[in-house]
Design an enzyme around this catalytic site. Structure first.
Site, PDB file in Angstrom:
ATOM      1  CG  HIS A  27     -14.828   3.559  -2.753  1.00 38.15           C
ATOM      2  ND1 HIS A  27     -13.575   3.169  -2.451  1.00 38.15           N
ATOM      3  CD2 HIS A  27     -15.652   2.981  -1.813  1.00 38.15           C
ATOM      4  CE1 HIS A  27     -13.497   2.552  -1.380  1.00 38.15           C
ATOM      5  NE2 HIS A  27     -14.901   2.596  -0.827  1.00 38.15           N
ATOM      6  CG  ASN A  74     -11.341  -1.847  -0.356  1.00 35.39           C
ATOM      7  OD1 ASN A  74     -12.577  -1.586  -1.171  1.00 35.39           O
ATOM      8  ND2 ASN A  74     -11.228  -1.334   0.821  1.00 35.39           N
ATOM      9  CB  CYS A 125     -18.258  -0.880  -0.217  1.00 33.77           C
ATOM     10  SG  CYS A 125     -17.215   0.553   0.272  1.00 33.77           S
ATOM     11  CG  ASP A 126     -16.797   0.183   5.276  1.00 42.11           C
ATOM     12  OD1 ASP A 126     -15.985  -0.470   4.515  1.00 42.11           O
ATOM     13  OD2 ASP A 126     -16.459   0.934   6.203  1.00 42.11           O
ATOM     14  NE  ARG A 161      -6.545   6.390   6.111  1.00 41.96           N
ATOM     15  CZ  ARG A 161      -6.943   6.601   7.317  1.00 41.96           C
ATOM     16  NH1 ARG A 161      -6.320   7.451   8.208  1.00 41.96           N
ATOM     17  NH2 ARG A 161      -7.716   5.832   7.852  1.00 41.96           N
ATOM     18  NE  ARG A 205      -3.402   2.500   2.308  1.00 42.37           N
ATOM     19  CZ  ARG A 205      -4.735   2.699   3.415  1.00 42.37           C
ATOM     20  NH1 ARG A 205      -5.068   1.687   4.227  1.00 42.37           N
ATOM     21  NH2 ARG A 205      -5.194   3.922   3.207  1.00 42.37           N
ATOM     22  CE1 TYR A 249     -12.143   5.798  -0.981  1.00 39.48           C
ATOM     23  CE2 TYR A 249     -13.965   5.934   0.316  1.00 39.48           C
ATOM     24  CZ  TYR A 249     -12.793   5.466   0.335  1.00 39.48           C
ATOM     25  OH  TYR A 249     -11.991   4.806   1.399  1.00 39.48           O
TER      26      TYR A 249
END
Length: 442
Positions: free
Chosen positions: A201, A148, A170-171, A285, A94, A265
């Protein structure tokens, strides 16, 4: 309710695992459990989470069988639900997803733009592997997939495992519904009736009512037009600076279509210049996650293991965990509740690609989901969605065909990337970084 259910959490070493287990234990009255398993291919990471959870289960619910394992047969045999939360490459990759594009003047983000595409290319194989384990060892089980980037993963399951019992979720919209409920003085997202359409998103709420049918949209619009979702955050919530910025920026995203309430998003697609200007290339992030969530969860688990008890430990329950519990219960108990799912369009949005994986409300019961038609969508959203769904489809085709060209096309088509030249430079760097994870591209 006579049945008790067996669950395996795939990606058991995730920092989200304690919150999911906590929510499962908090809802045993409506969703009884006989067994919880953790499965992960990272033995060391999972042992830290699993060791702490084992102590919690023994102390608080010794009647529930618990184990953590790296053996697929042991993990996936005799389960009713697979909760999939994979992060292929973990935070090390990531970090590259977020920072490599920045070298080329493009923001890096976990699920959008070049970073999301890189992550998607890693996630596809991992998710397919989990589906295959489930079907081999527990063919009647359901998989609730929230790995994801959900849009790319969902398209891959549509293409490559079309008959599998997989529900992609997706939350993020649920988190926004919590905030909208807070704006109008309600406590739970389930107190809202809603209409919504888009891609993961990448979507819009078009109606929000309470259970008595009162229109709450004008009141919510008033909030969002001034402060985005920032004043829908309850006083007890700790929100990191980057998320507060995202929730506040929603007011500018909303301005592009004041008839709807947008997913946060969308800021990455509408205001990439803003995102780039407000990104520190040395501290993105992923660094926030390492400094806060990663550190806090593993410290808690280590404390439990060293003490040999969880007597004074309270697990923070994640919002997305409640969604998972309710969805599993709907499948198991045929509740026919309304959920936002990522599903094949097939006419649910009539003027949009029928093969697209759209995020829309569905009624969920023992046989799966029933889509709720969202009607024709405006040209603005339709055009945006057509571009983005093409990016997602090209990524999956690139993975299937091992195609360099299609992945270059996907990056070029992304509205976050300024040119084909920049797309190619980013792609070449991402290929080098992902040698261990991507298929070899030709």
């Amino acid at each position: 309710m006579a049945n008790k259910y067996s669950i395996v959490i795939a990606g058991g070493g995730s920092t989200f695992t304690p919150g999911i287990i906590g929510m499962l234990l908090d809802n045993l009255d409506k969703f009884p459990i006989r067994s919880i398993k953790l499965y992960d291919n990272d033995e060391d990471r999972q042992a830290k989470i699993g060791g702490a959870m084992e102590i919690i289960l023994k102390e608080r619910h010794p009647e529930i069988d618990f184990l953590y394992t790296t053996d697929p047969k042991e993990g996936f045999t005799d389960v009713d639900f697979v909760l999939a939360q994979l992060r292929v490459g973990k935070y090390e990759m990531r970090d590259k997803d977020e920072k490599i594009p920045l070298k080329h003047g493009v923001f890096g983000q976990e699920t959008t733009g070049p970073g999301g595409i890189a992550y998607g290319m890693r996630s596809i194989g991992g998710v397919l592997e989990i589906i295959d384990y489930m079907e081999k060892y527990s063919p009647d089980a359901w998989m609730l997939n929230y790995s994801n980037p959900a849009a790319i993963v969902a398209e891959a399951t549509r293409r490559l495992r079309p008959d599998s019992k997989v529900i992609n979720i997706c939350d993020m919209p649920i988190d926004l519904m919590y905030k909208m409920a807070d704006m109008v003085g309600l406590k739970e997202w389930q107190e809202l009736d809603f209409s919504y359409y888009g891609l993961n998103h990448f979507g819009w709420f078009t109606a929000i009512n309470d259970k008595e049918g009162n229109d709450l949209l004008p009141q919510i619009k008033e909030h969002v037009s001034k402060t985005g979702f920032a004043d829908g955050i309850g006083s007890g919530q700790h929100v990191e600076e980057s998320w507060m910025e995202t929730f506040t920026k929603a007011k500018d995203v909303y301005a592009l279509d004041p008839e709807t309430i947008p997913n946060t998003y969308l800021k990455y697609y509408f205001y990439p210049d803003f995102v780039l200007e407000h990104t520190d290339p040395e501290h993105t992030r992923v660094d926030e996650v390492r400094e806060h969530r990663e550190k806090d969860v593993f410290s808690m688990c280590q404390k439990i293991i060293e003490a040999g008890t969880a007597k004074d430990i309270e697990i923070e329950l994640d919002a997305h965990a409640t969604y998972i519990v309710d969805l599993a219960r709907a499948l198991a108990e045929n509740t026919k509740e309304r959920f936002l799912l990522i599903v094949p369009n097939d006419g649910a949005v009539p003027n949009f690609d029928p093969t697209a994986m759209v995020e829309i409300p569905c009624l969920v019961g023992k046989d799966g989901f029933e889509k709720i038609n969202q009607g024709y969508i405006p040209q603005f959203q339709k055009g945006l969605m057509e571009q983005q769904v093409s990016v997602e489809k090209l990524v999956v085709e690139a993975w299937i065909e091992h195609s360099y060209l299609k992945l270059w096309q996907a990056l070029t088509l992304s509205s976050t990337v300024p040119s084909a030249k920049v797309a190619k430079a980013i792609l070449d760097d991402l290929i080098e970084a992902n040698k261990e994870y991507w298929p070899e591209l030709n």
